[in-house]
Design an enzyme around this catalytic site. Structure first.
Site, PDB file in Angstrom:
ATOM      1  N   TYR A 194     -31.685 -61.713  24.746  1.00  0.00           N
ATOM      2  CA  TYR A 194     -33.096 -61.934  24.404  1.00  0.00           C
ATOM      3  C   TYR A 194     -33.288 -63.187  23.530  1.00  0.00           C
ATOM      4  O   TYR A 194     -32.543 -63.412  22.572  1.00  0.00           O
ATOM      5  CB  TYR A 194     -33.673 -60.719  23.653  1.00  0.00           C
ATOM      6  CG  TYR A 194     -34.995 -61.073  23.026  1.00  0.00           C
ATOM      7  CD1 TYR A 194     -36.151 -61.141  23.813  1.00  0.00           C
ATOM      8  CD2 TYR A 194     -35.089 -61.446  21.690  1.00  0.00           C
ATOM      9  CE1 TYR A 194     -37.352 -61.542  23.266  1.00  0.00           C
ATOM     10  CE2 TYR A 194     -36.301 -61.851  21.128  1.00  0.00           C
ATOM     11  CZ  TYR A 194     -37.429 -61.896  21.926  1.00  0.00           C
ATOM     12  OH  TYR A 194     -38.618 -62.314  21.390  1.00  0.00           O
ATOM     13  N   GLY A 195     -34.343 -63.914  23.806  1.00  0.00           N
ATOM     14  CA  GLY A 195     -34.851 -65.078  23.056  1.00  0.00           C
ATOM     15  C   GLY A 195     -34.108 -65.454  21.787  1.00  0.00           C
ATOM     16  O   GLY A 195     -33.063 -66.106  21.816  1.00  0.00           O
TER      17      GLY A 195
ATOM     18  N   ALA B  45     -45.321 -62.909  15.366  1.00  0.00           N
ATOM     19  CA  ALA B  45     -46.421 -62.200  16.043  1.00  0.00           C
ATOM     20  C   ALA B  45     -47.679 -62.090  15.190  1.00  0.00           C
ATOM     21  O   ALA B  45     -48.390 -61.099  15.212  1.00  0.00           O
ATOM     22  CB  ALA B  45     -45.974 -60.820  16.518  1.00  0.00           C
ATOM     23  N   SER B  46     -47.965 -63.146  14.399  1.00  0.00           N
ATOM     24  CA  SER B  46     -49.172 -63.139  13.576  1.00  0.00           C
ATOM     25  C   SER B  46     -50.094 -64.324  13.842  1.00  0.00           C
ATOM     26  O   SER B  46     -50.999 -64.582  13.055  1.00  0.00           O
ATOM     27  CB  SER B  46     -48.809 -63.108  12.090  1.00  0.00           C
ATOM     28  OG  SER B  46     -48.106 -61.939  11.766  1.00  0.00           O
TER      29      SER B  46
ATOM     30  N   LYS C 294     -49.278 -67.902  15.149  1.00  0.00           N
ATOM     31  CA  LYS C 294     -48.964 -69.336  15.113  1.00  0.00           C
ATOM     32  C   LYS C 294     -49.248 -70.012  16.460  1.00  0.00           C
ATOM     33  O   LYS C 294     -49.883 -71.060  16.498  1.00  0.00           O
ATOM     34  CB  LYS C 294     -47.483 -69.565  14.742  1.00  0.00           C
ATOM     35  CG  LYS C 294     -47.134 -69.178  13.319  1.00  0.00           C
ATOM     36  CD  LYS C 294     -45.668 -69.415  13.012  1.00  0.00           C
ATOM     37  CE  LYS C 294     -44.726 -68.601  13.871  1.00  0.00           C
ATOM     38  NZ  LYS C 294     -44.858 -67.143  13.742  1.00  0.00           N
TER      39      LYS C 294
ATOM     40  N   SER D 276     -43.271 -59.074  25.273  1.00  0.00           N
ATOM     41  CA  SER D 276     -42.996 -59.890  26.455  1.00  0.00           C
ATOM     42  C   SER D 276     -43.491 -61.312  26.192  1.00  0.00           C
ATOM     43  O   SER D 276     -44.428 -61.520  25.417  1.00  0.00           O
ATOM     44  CB  SER D 276     -43.656 -59.294  27.695  1.00  0.00           C
ATOM     45  OG  SER D 276     -45.047 -59.169  27.510  1.00  0.00           O
TER      46      SER D 276
ATOM     47  N   ARG E 193     -60.444 -69.225  18.259  1.00  0.00           N
ATOM     48  CA  ARG E 193     -61.002 -70.579  18.133  1.00  0.00           C
ATOM     49  C   ARG E 193     -61.780 -70.776  16.839  1.00  0.00           C
ATOM     50  O   ARG E 193     -61.839 -71.889  16.309  1.00  0.00           O
ATOM     51  CB  ARG E 193     -61.942 -70.857  19.301  1.00  0.00           C
ATOM     52  CG  ARG E 193     -61.268 -70.730  20.633  1.00  0.00           C
ATOM     53  CD  ARG E 193     -62.273 -70.662  21.752  1.00  0.00           C
ATOM     54  NE  ARG E 193     -62.890 -71.959  21.951  1.00  0.00           N
ATOM     55  CZ  ARG E 193     -63.355 -72.359  23.131  1.00  0.00           C
ATOM     56  NH1 ARG E 193     -63.266 -71.569  24.183  1.00  0.00           N
ATOM     57  NH2 ARG E 193     -63.907 -73.534  23.263  1.00  0.00           N
TER      58      ARG E 193
ATOM     59  N   ASN F 104     -61.048 -69.978  14.043  1.00  0.00           N
ATOM     60  CA  ASN F 104     -60.170 -70.252  12.900  1.00  0.00           C
ATOM     61  C   ASN F 104     -60.158 -71.731  12.514  1.00  0.00           C
ATOM     62  O   ASN F 104     -59.678 -72.100  11.440  1.00  0.00           O
ATOM     63  CB  ASN F 104     -58.744 -69.767  13.197  1.00  0.00           C
ATOM     64  CG  ASN F 104     -58.703 -68.256  13.376  1.00  0.00           C
ATOM     65  OD1 ASN F 104     -59.579 -67.553  12.875  1.00  0.00           O
ATOM     66  ND2 ASN F 104     -57.708 -67.760  14.094  1.00  0.00           N
TER      67      ASN F 104
HETATM   68  P1  GTP Z   1     -43.926 -65.475  17.119  1.00  0.00           P
HETATM   69  O1  GTP Z   1     -43.735 -66.246  18.381  1.00  0.00           O
HETATM   70  O2  GTP Z   1     -43.376 -64.084  17.191  1.00  0.00           O
HETATM   71  O3  GTP Z   1     -43.418 -66.201  15.919  1.00  0.00           O
HETATM   72  O4  GTP Z   1     -45.526 -65.192  16.958  1.00  0.00           O
HETATM   73  P2  GTP Z   1     -46.783 -66.103  16.584  1.00  0.00           P
HETATM   74  O5  GTP Z   1     -46.965 -66.187  15.111  1.00  0.00           O
HETATM   75  O6  GTP Z   1     -46.756 -67.392  17.329  1.00  0.00           O
HETATM   76  O7  GTP Z   1     -47.991 -65.183  17.108  1.00  0.00           O
HETATM   77  P3  GTP Z   1     -48.978 -65.374  18.362  1.00  0.00           P
HETATM   78  O8  GTP Z   1     -49.874 -66.579  18.226  1.00  0.00           O
HETATM   79  O9  GTP Z   1     -48.200 -65.272  19.597  1.00  0.00           O
HETATM   80  O10 GTP Z   1     -49.902 -64.082  18.182  1.00  0.00           O
HETATM   81  C1  GTP Z   1     -49.407 -62.774  18.187  1.00  0.00           C
HETATM   82  C2  GTP Z   1     -50.510 -61.798  18.523  1.00  0.00           C
HETATM   83  O11 GTP Z   1     -51.594 -61.916  17.591  1.00  0.00           O
HETATM   84  C3  GTP Z   1     -51.081 -62.042  19.911  1.00  0.00           C
HETATM   85  O12 GTP Z   1     -51.175 -60.829  20.591  1.00  0.00           O
HETATM   86  C4  GTP Z   1     -52.445 -62.644  19.628  1.00  0.00           C
HETATM   87  O13 GTP Z   1     -53.377 -62.334  20.648  1.00  0.00           O
HETATM   88  C5  GTP Z   1     -52.837 -62.075  18.264  1.00  0.00           C
HETATM   89  N1  GTP Z   1     -53.700 -63.030  17.499  1.00  0.00           N
HETATM   90  C6  GTP Z   1     -53.457 -64.343  17.302  1.00  0.00           C
HETATM   91  N2  GTP Z   1     -54.470 -64.954  16.612  1.00  0.00           N
HETATM   92  C7  GTP Z   1     -55.381 -63.991  16.352  1.00  0.00           C
HETATM   93  C8  GTP Z   1     -56.656 -63.989  15.663  1.00  0.00           C
HETATM   94  O14 GTP Z   1     -57.150 -64.996  15.153  1.00  0.00           O
HETATM   95  N3  GTP Z   1     -57.303 -62.788  15.583  1.00  0.00           N
HETATM   96  C9  GTP Z   1     -56.787 -61.643  16.144  1.00  0.00           C
HETATM   97  N4  GTP Z   1     -57.485 -60.515  16.029  1.00  0.00           N
HETATM   98  N5  GTP Z   1     -55.601 -61.610  16.810  1.00  0.00           N
HETATM   99  C10 GTP Z   1     -54.893 -62.757  16.912  1.00  0.00           C
HETATM  100  C1  SPV Z   2     -40.161 -64.699  16.554  1.00  0.00           C
HETATM  101  O1  SPV Z   2     -39.713 -63.556  16.718  1.00  0.00           O
HETATM  102  O2  SPV Z   2     -40.651 -65.092  15.484  1.00  0.00           O
HETATM  103  C2  SPV Z   2     -40.125 -65.637  17.691  1.00  0.00           C
HETATM  104  C3  SPV Z   2     -39.463 -65.192  18.914  1.00  0.00           C
HETATM  105  O3  SPV Z   2     -40.600 -66.741  17.590  1.00  0.00           O
HETATM  106  S1  SPV Z   2     -37.746 -65.303  18.837  1.00  0.00           S
HETATM  107  O4  SPV Z   2     -37.345 -66.613  19.298  1.00  0.00           O
HETATM  108  O5  SPV Z   2     -37.178 -64.302  19.703  1.00  0.00           O
HETATM  109  O6  SPV Z   2     -37.296 -65.115  17.486  1.00  0.00           O
HETATM  110 MN    MN Z   3     -41.515 -67.089  15.587  1.00  0.00          MN
END
Ligand code: GTP
Ligand code: SPV
Ligand code: MN
EC number: 4.1.1.32
Length: 611
Positions: free
Chosen positions: A211-212, A265-266, A268, A393, A520, A522
């Site tokens: 995995y990733g 997953a917050s 970025k 996923s 958007r 934001n």
């Molecule tokens: P990693 O790749 O794990 O580091 O995650 P990331 O920080 O890039 O998070 P990503 O932008 O993929 O968002 C993760 C989840 O948060 C997704 O399911 C988005 O739809 C949700 N999300 C992102 N921005 C917002 C927002 O402004 N509001 C809400 N309610 N949800 C959001």
């Molecule tokens: C994270 O988990 O913060 C990611 C995906 O960006 S991974 O590359 O699997 O760590």
């Molecule tokens: Mn990440």
């Protein structure tokens, strides 16, 4: 065993140190074949992977892959940073002695590639010519062709990158062995997996996952953990789990650059791919530089803080990606983008892919659809409402496919940084944005970043799972030293960036709806932040930073209930006072925390006491 020398000669791999490294691990793993790969091999490798059933077609130039069902995310418990110096032990880096981990991993990997191919992937985690290029070179060895396909998208890959290194021995040795996935005891007391970065030897040894973040070693293990360690050991730079964007005011021609950390997953990727919202698109444009990693340093020629994205692609969360939330992401995975989807739902008849939130409801005709485990949807019982796609996923596409990628995204000089933001998932207390102009207070804010515990067992009610600077899973050395290094690097810049804490996730305590629409929209608080930095607005001082007044925030074209707006632009002093106690306990865990960070903590505490 092949004759390693012959294979490397034929491939044109001339770097002697790399050759010796490949020969060593070919010997340990007992690989039957060795293949050196470059990005130019991609089309052939894709064909081979399709023929072997490792990936499946998902439309023209789109591919689907599934990882073993117990192997769908990073494993923090099994991830270790090893060095030979016990004072490198921090709270989050799971430090272990190198002398213990190296033989253990070599044992795990011994003989594992019998009958298999060892792919040799020379890569660079930076645009060529970057001032940090000497920290960017690496060679991943892997037994997994799908990992090769991912690496070609996520890093610059080619033999030429490694043949002519200024210091031929200065590359990261990154060894990946998948292991026998059904027999590794994932998550049990007998877990066989280990993900080890031997940081002071610039060696990465990952065993037991495809995995990733566990397997694409250029990304997390090198790009974040190893680079964070290198940046500290050399005193040269910072490596952070940060997105990096440009914001252009088309009317004035002015351009700002903002980077920042949000825990995994917050948000970025979504922020970096943001289109200007309704009402502001004529005036502003957001450009994408990076969505997961930024390296930051001070350029001695102008004294400014610079940032760059060491990656070449995006490994983005699929869930909830749709035309409304993130049209940019959908375009970046359209036909002919040579994208890979992992662990989404897949239709074996039509070759379509689907994930939760792609459309409001799943496809009504379930013919041909399979969930992320490969099980037929039509075989499910009526009561089974588990997700079709794994919540983690992902899609893998190159930066060049991202429609809003900055025109200078490959400029090795990097971009000057105007703002550094931190944001977690916080359902109360944290306003939409609060700006911080003092460096120590900004670093303090990053160190106390967190996201809410996802289930009760994980934390005390109302208490965050602290994730300093969003680096908790990637921390490479002790947190006190990390704070000191931040103060040193950013403190050396002649023009200080403005800091801010942002929160898109505050909820109505009664019905739980998000008080701010997010995505958007934001851009609006970020524009305010840049105007504050430029002295065009003054905001309103509070004990925890400067907040926008309602009039200062550009809400053109937006319709947000007054009640919700009032709430995201105010401070709940009682909740904040409670939080300060948690913060104190959190910070007390860290050895050698600089006094200026404690002073910042006491200043904020005292200001809150005064009200
Ligand atoms: P990693 O790749 O794990 O580091 O995650 P990331 O920080 O890039 O998070 P990503 O932008 O993929 O968002 C993760 C989840 O948060 C997704 O399911 C988005 O739809 C949700 N999300 C992102 N921005 C917002 C927002 O402004 N509001 C809400 N309610 N949800 C959001
Ligand atoms: C994270 O988990 O913060 C990611 C995906 O960006 S991974 O590359 O699997 O760590
Ligand atoms: Mn990440």
């Amino acid at each position: 065993m092949p004759d390693v020398e012959d294979v490397l000669d034929a491939a044109g791999l001339r770097n002697e140190a790399v050759r010796a490294y490949v020969a060593h691990w070919a010997g340990v793993t007992g690989a039957e074949r060795i293949e050196v790969v470059s990005a130019a091999d991609d089309a052939r490798l894709v064909r081979e992977a399709l023929d072997a059933g490792e990936i499946e077609p998902a439309g023209e130039g789109r591919y689907y892959s599934r990882s073993y069902y117990k192997d769908t995310a990073r494993s923090e418990e099994r991830t270790v940073v090893a060095t030979s110096n016990p004072s490198d032990k921090g709270v989050y880096n799971n430090w272990r002695p190198s002398e213990e981990m190296k033989p253990l991993l070599e044992d795990k990997m011994r003989g594992q590639l019998a009958g298999k191919t060892m792919y040799v992937i020379p890569y660079l985690m930076s645009p060529p010519g970057s001032p940090l290029e000497k920290y960017a070179a690496g060679v991943e060895l892997t037994d997994n062709r799908t990992v090769v396909l991912h690496m070609i998208r996520m890093a610059r890959v080619g033999i030429d990158l490694i043949n002519e290194l200024a210091e031929p021995d200065h590359f990261v040795r990154a060894v990946h062995v998948t292991g026998d996935l059904p027999n590794l005891g994932q998550g049990t007391a007998d877990d066989q997996r280990w993900f080890v970065t031997v940081a002071d030897e610039r060696t990465i040894l990952h065993y037991g996952s495809s995995y990733g973040g566990n397997a694409l070693l250029g990304k997390i293990a090198h790009g974040l953990r190893q680079a964070a360690y290198d940046g500290w050991a050399s005193r040269d730079f910072l490596s952070e789990q940060f997105m990096l964007i440009g914001i252009t005011d088309k009317q004035t021609g002015k351009k700002w650059h903002v980077c920042g950390g949000f825990p995994s997953a917050s948000g970025k990727t979504n922020l970096a791919m943001m289109l200007a919202p309704e009402g502001l698109g004529d005036r502003y444009h957001v450009s994408f530089y990076g969505d997961d990693i930024a390296w930051l340093w001070v350029d001695p020629s102008d004294g400014r803080l610079y940032g760059m994205n060491p990656e070449f692609g995006v490994f983005g969360v699929a869930k909830d990606t749709n035309e409304r939330t993130n049209p940019t992401a959908l375009e970046s995975v359209a036909e002919r983008t040579e994208v890979l989807f992992t662990n989404v739902a897949y239709n074996t008849d039509t070759h379509e892919v689907w994930w939760e939130g792609k459309t409001p409801a799943p496809p009504s005709d379930v013919t041909g659809w399979h969930d992320w485990k490969g099980e037929k949807i039509s075989d499910r019982s009526a009561r089974d409402d588990s997700p079709w796609a794994h919540p983690n996923s992902r899609f893998t596409t190159t930066l060049a496919n991202v429609p809003n990628v900055a025109e200078d995204f490959e400029d090795p000089k990097g971009v000057p940084i105007d703002g550094i933001i931190f944001g977690g998932r916080t359902s109360d207390r944290e306003p939409l944005v609060r700006a911080i102009t003092d460096l120590a207070e900004g670093v303090y804010d990053g160190l106390t970043l967190g996201a809410e515990a996802t289930f009760a067992a994980e934390g005390v009610d109302g208490q965050l799972r602290y994730d300093p600077m969003s680096m908790r899973p990637f921390m490479a050395y002790a947190e006190g030293d990390y704070a000191e290094h931040w103060l040193r690097i950013v403190g050396a810049a002649t023009e200080q960036p403005i800091f801010a804490h942002v929160n898109w996730f505050q909820k109505d305590p009664d019905d739980g709806h998000f008080l701010w629409p997010g995505y958007r929209d934001n851009l609006r608080p970020l524009l305010w932040l840049m105007q504050l930095k430029d002295g065009e607005v003054t905001g309103r001082r509070t004990p925890v930073g400067i907040l926008p007044t309602e009039e200062e925030l550009d809400l053109t074209g937006m319709d947000v209930p007054q009640e919700d707006l009032d709430r995201v632009l105010s401070i709940d002093v009682d909740r904040w006072r409670q939080e300060m106690g948690f913060r104190e306990e959190h910070l007390q865990q860290f050895d050698r925390l600089p006094e200026s960070i404690w002073e910042a903590h006491r200043r904020v505490t005292a200001a809150l006491e005064e009200g």
